[in-house]
Design an enzyme around this catalytic site. Structure first.
Site, PDB file in Angstrom:
ATOM      1  N   LYS A   1       8.628   3.107   9.245  1.00 14.73           N
ATOM      2  CA  LYS A   1       8.064   2.128   9.171  1.00 14.73           C
ATOM      3  C   LYS A   1       9.806   1.622  10.868  1.00 14.73           C
ATOM      4  O   LYS A   1       8.367   1.049  12.049  1.00 14.73           O
ATOM      5  CB  LYS A   1       9.357   1.625   8.589  1.00 14.73           C
ATOM      6  CG  LYS A   1       8.054   1.012   7.100  1.00 14.73           C
ATOM      7  CD  LYS A   1       8.977   0.067   6.366  1.00 14.73           C
ATOM      8  CE  LYS A   1       8.913   0.405   4.903  1.00 14.73           C
ATOM      9  NZ  LYS A   1       9.541  -0.265   3.963  1.00 14.73           N
ATOM     10  N   GLY A   2      10.033   2.534  11.802  1.00 18.04           N
ATOM     11  CA  GLY A   2      11.138   3.037  12.757  1.00 18.04           C
ATOM     12  C   GLY A   2      10.501   2.406  13.618  1.00 18.04           C
ATOM     13  O   GLY A   2      10.939   2.139  14.499  1.00 18.04           O
TER      14      GLY A   2
ATOM     15  N   LYS B   1      18.829  12.366  20.120  1.00 16.21           N
ATOM     16  CA  LYS B   1      19.238  12.438  19.631  1.00 16.21           C
ATOM     17  C   LYS B   1      18.957  14.089  19.915  1.00 16.21           C
ATOM     18  O   LYS B   1      19.761  15.426  19.300  1.00 16.21           O
ATOM     19  CB  LYS B   1      20.235  12.808  18.757  1.00 16.21           C
ATOM     20  CG  LYS B   1      20.488  11.785  17.998  1.00 16.21           C
ATOM     21  CD  LYS B   1      21.002  11.661  16.501  1.00 16.21           C
ATOM     22  CE  LYS B   1      20.591  10.156  16.091  1.00 16.21           C
ATOM     23  NZ  LYS B   1      21.056  10.100  14.607  1.00 16.21           N
TER      24      LYS B   1
ATOM     25  N   ASP C   1      16.148  12.881  16.076  1.00 18.60           N
ATOM     26  CA  ASP C   1      17.005  13.795  15.562  1.00 18.60           C
ATOM     27  C   ASP C   1      16.887  15.274  15.251  1.00 18.60           C
ATOM     28  O   ASP C   1      16.983  15.715  16.449  1.00 18.60           O
ATOM     29  CB  ASP C   1      17.291  12.541  14.560  1.00 18.60           C
ATOM     30  CG  ASP C   1      18.906  12.869  13.840  1.00 18.60           C
ATOM     31  OD1 ASP C   1      19.900  13.317  14.983  1.00 18.60           O
ATOM     32  OD2 ASP C   1      18.998  13.269  12.367  1.00 18.60           O
TER      33      ASP C   1
ATOM     34  N   PHE D   1      24.827   6.823  14.141  1.00 18.63           N
ATOM     35  CA  PHE D   1      23.949   6.603  13.616  1.00 18.63           C
ATOM     36  C   PHE D   1      24.084   5.223  14.158  1.00 18.63           C
ATOM     37  O   PHE D   1      24.662   4.200  14.252  1.00 18.63           O
ATOM     38  CB  PHE D   1      24.122   6.458  12.588  1.00 18.63           C
ATOM     39  CG  PHE D   1      23.062   6.520  11.145  1.00 18.63           C
ATOM     40  CD1 PHE D   1      22.303   6.716  11.069  1.00 18.63           C
ATOM     41  CD2 PHE D   1      22.991   4.600  10.899  1.00 18.63           C
ATOM     42  CE1 PHE D   1      20.615   7.063  10.581  1.00 18.63           C
ATOM     43  CE2 PHE D   1      21.566   5.139   9.877  1.00 18.63           C
ATOM     44  CZ  PHE D   1      20.847   5.288   9.956  1.00 18.63           C
ATOM     45  N   VAL D   2      22.285   4.689  15.102  1.00 17.10           N
ATOM     46  CA  VAL D   2      22.287   3.737  14.785  1.00 17.10           C
ATOM     47  C   VAL D   2      21.432   2.574  14.191  1.00 17.10           C
ATOM     48  O   VAL D   2      20.447   3.511  13.359  1.00 17.10           O
ATOM     49  CB  VAL D   2      21.678   4.232  17.066  1.00 17.10           C
ATOM     50  CG1 VAL D   2      22.386   4.732  18.181  1.00 17.10           C
ATOM     51  CG2 VAL D   2      19.972   4.996  16.935  1.00 17.10           C
TER      52      VAL D   2
ATOM     53  N   GLU E   1       7.609   6.545  18.461  1.00 22.16           N
ATOM     54  CA  GLU E   1       8.349   7.587  17.576  1.00 22.16           C
ATOM     55  C   GLU E   1       9.660   6.695  17.569  1.00 22.16           C
ATOM     56  O   GLU E   1       9.488   6.467  19.087  1.00 22.16           O
ATOM     57  CB  GLU E   1       8.838   8.995  17.212  1.00 22.16           C
ATOM     58  CG  GLU E   1       8.435  10.126  16.299  1.00 22.16           C
ATOM     59  CD  GLU E   1       9.017   9.239  14.954  1.00 22.16           C
ATOM     60  OE1 GLU E   1       9.309   7.589  14.664  1.00 22.16           O
ATOM     61  OE2 GLU E   1       9.047  10.159  13.684  1.00 22.16           O
ATOM     62  N   ASP E   2      10.340   6.049  16.463  1.00 26.42           N
ATOM     63  CA  ASP E   2      11.446   5.439  17.448  1.00 26.42           C
ATOM     64  C   ASP E   2      12.633   6.194  17.885  1.00 26.42           C
ATOM     65  O   ASP E   2      13.531   6.080  18.726  1.00 26.42           O
ATOM     66  CB  ASP E   2      12.079   4.001  16.138  1.00 26.42           C
ATOM     67  CG  ASP E   2      12.131   5.301  14.303  1.00 26.42           C
ATOM     68  OD1 ASP E   2      12.538   6.874  14.370  1.00 26.42           O
ATOM     69  OD2 ASP E   2      13.020   4.658  13.323  1.00 26.42           O
TER      70      ASP E   2
ATOM     71  N   ASP F   1      16.144   1.762  10.772  1.00 24.44           N
ATOM     72  CA  ASP F   1      17.426   0.703   9.373  1.00 24.44           C
ATOM     73  C   ASP F   1      18.123   1.869   9.208  1.00 24.44           C
ATOM     74  O   ASP F   1      18.137   3.090   8.959  1.00 24.44           O
ATOM     75  CB  ASP F   1      15.979   0.874   8.722  1.00 24.44           C
ATOM     76  CG  ASP F   1      16.244   2.038   7.801  1.00 24.44           C
ATOM     77  OD1 ASP F   1      15.172   2.876   8.465  1.00 24.44           O
ATOM     78  OD2 ASP F   1      15.857   2.617   6.890  1.00 24.44           O
TER      79      ASP F   1
ATOM     80  N   ARG G   1      16.368  -3.488  10.534  1.00 23.29           N
ATOM     81  CA  ARG G   1      15.686  -3.393  11.850  1.00 23.29           C
ATOM     82  C   ARG G   1      14.801  -4.517  12.084  1.00 23.29           C
ATOM     83  O   ARG G   1      15.048  -4.145  13.680  1.00 23.29           O
ATOM     84  CB  ARG G   1      14.387  -3.218  10.373  1.00 23.29           C
ATOM     85  CG  ARG G   1      14.198  -1.966   9.752  1.00 23.29           C
ATOM     86  CD  ARG G   1      12.591  -1.404   9.303  1.00 23.29           C
ATOM     87  NE  ARG G   1      12.244  -1.001   8.588  1.00 23.29           N
ATOM     88  CZ  ARG G   1      12.973   0.861   8.713  1.00 23.29           C
ATOM     89  NH1 ARG G   1      12.086   0.996   9.563  1.00 23.29           N
ATOM     90  NH2 ARG G   1      12.925   1.412   7.663  1.00 23.29           N
TER      91      ARG G   1
HETATM   92  P1  IMP Z   1      14.233  13.437  12.232  1.00 27.92           P
HETATM   93  O1  IMP Z   1      13.165  15.014  11.516  1.00 27.92           O
HETATM   94  O2  IMP Z   1      15.995  14.144  12.246  1.00 27.92           O
HETATM   95  O3  IMP Z   1      13.985  14.263  13.642  1.00 27.92           O
HETATM   96  O4  IMP Z   1      14.418  12.588  12.025  1.00 27.92           O
HETATM   97  C1  IMP Z   1      13.782  12.007  12.367  1.00 27.92           C
HETATM   98  C2  IMP Z   1      13.734  10.186  11.689  1.00 27.92           C
HETATM   99  O5  IMP Z   1      14.888   9.775  10.827  1.00 27.92           O
HETATM  100  C3  IMP Z   1      13.439   8.930  12.799  1.00 27.92           C
HETATM  101  O6  IMP Z   1      12.232   8.993  12.511  1.00 27.92           O
HETATM  102  C4  IMP Z   1      14.437   7.845  11.862  1.00 27.92           C
HETATM  103  O7  IMP Z   1      13.818   7.206  10.730  1.00 27.92           O
HETATM  104  C5  IMP Z   1      15.733   8.229  10.816  1.00 27.92           C
HETATM  105  N1  IMP Z   1      16.505   8.879  11.931  1.00 27.92           N
HETATM  106  C6  IMP Z   1      17.285   9.635  12.658  1.00 27.92           C
HETATM  107  N2  IMP Z   1      18.406   9.228  12.991  1.00 27.92           N
HETATM  108  C7  IMP Z   1      18.493   7.624  12.962  1.00 27.92           C
HETATM  109  C8  IMP Z   1      19.649   6.763  12.931  1.00 27.92           C
HETATM  110  O8  IMP Z   1      20.451   7.088  13.827  1.00 27.92           O
HETATM  111  N3  IMP Z   1      19.275   5.987  12.849  1.00 27.92           N
HETATM  112  C9  IMP Z   1      18.223   5.122  11.667  1.00 27.92           C
HETATM  113  N4  IMP Z   1      16.932   6.243  11.681  1.00 27.92           N
HETATM  114  C10 IMP Z   1      17.118   7.639  12.045  1.00 27.92           C
HETATM  115 MG    MG Z   2      11.247   7.338  12.273  1.00 29.74          MG
END
Ligand code: IMP
Ligand code: MG
Length: 177
Positions: free
Chosen positions: A42-43, A130, A102, A151-152, A98-99, A158, A164
């Site tokens: 949803k992000g 990040k 990470d 963490f944001v 993507e939002d 969210d 959100r």
């Molecule tokens: P990844 O698979 O670790 O790259 O994570 C990606 C997903 O984790 C993002 O699309 C977000 O939904 C969530 N996410 C990662 N870091 C944050 C954060 O700081 N705040 C909120 N959601 C996060």
């Molecule tokens: Mg996401």
């Protein structure tokens, strides 16, 4: 909701200016090609709403898919598709929105999944990145802002589905104890 647990990291005018610039950049680089903009639910919904409006002359359609990997402030590591696309992307130019990137695990999974469907091209835009947290090497084509390992929340992002609706990117401070 406890917006008092959030301090502003990126304010609304700064977000708006950067998203306008990203939209102009994407529109310029995709010229007049039809584009399918795919939002990762949803992000990404708030970012995507502003991003497509920053490309008013582009010939684009909007699609969404759902993915889940997070609980609380830690990734579970296991990525799964909770909602698939309803349109074929075969032979089409695709922009995945993507939002935040990470560890990169979500994006790596989505990239692999979508490339199997043979789009004409696949580009990735993320509002936040990040890079210090990467577990797999993957680089988005368009990045709004690089941020440190914090963490944001807000502007679509969210914490357990909350926050959100904040109009800015906030730094989340967990309650003491
Ligand atoms: P990844 O698979 O670790 O790259 O994570 C990606 C997903 O984790 C993002 O699309 C977000 O939904 C969530 N996410 C990662 N870091 C944050 C954060 O700081 N705040 C909120 N959601 C996060
Ligand atoms: Mg996401």
């Amino acid at each position: 909701m406890h917006p008092e647990r959030c301090t502003v990291l990126i304010d609304a005018p700064t977000l708006a200016a950067r998203v306008q610039a990203l939209g102009a950049d994407i529109a310029r680089r995709t010229s007049n090609e039809p584009l399918i903009v795919v939002g990762v639910l949803k992000g990404s919904f708030v970012f995507m709403a502003d991003l497509v409006r920053a490309m008013p002359d582009a010939h684009l359609t909007c699609e969404f898919l759902g993915v889940s990997s997070y609980e609380g402030t830690q990734s579970t590591g296991a990525v799964s598709l909770t909602q698939d696309l309803r349109a074929s992307i075969e032979g089409k130019h695709v922009l995945l929105v993507e939002d935040i990137v990470d560890t990169g695990l979500t994006l790596a999974f989505l990239k692999k999944t979508l490339l199997l469907r043979r789009p004409a091209s696949l580009q990735i835009a993320t509002l936040l990145d990040k890079p210090s947290r990467r577990k797999v090497s993957i680089a988005p084509d368009y990045v709004g802002f690089e941020i440190p390992d914090v963490f944001v929340v807000g502007y679509g992002l969210d914490l357990d589905q909350a926050y959100r609706n904040l109009p800015y990117i906030g730094l989340y401070h967990p309650p003491a104890g």
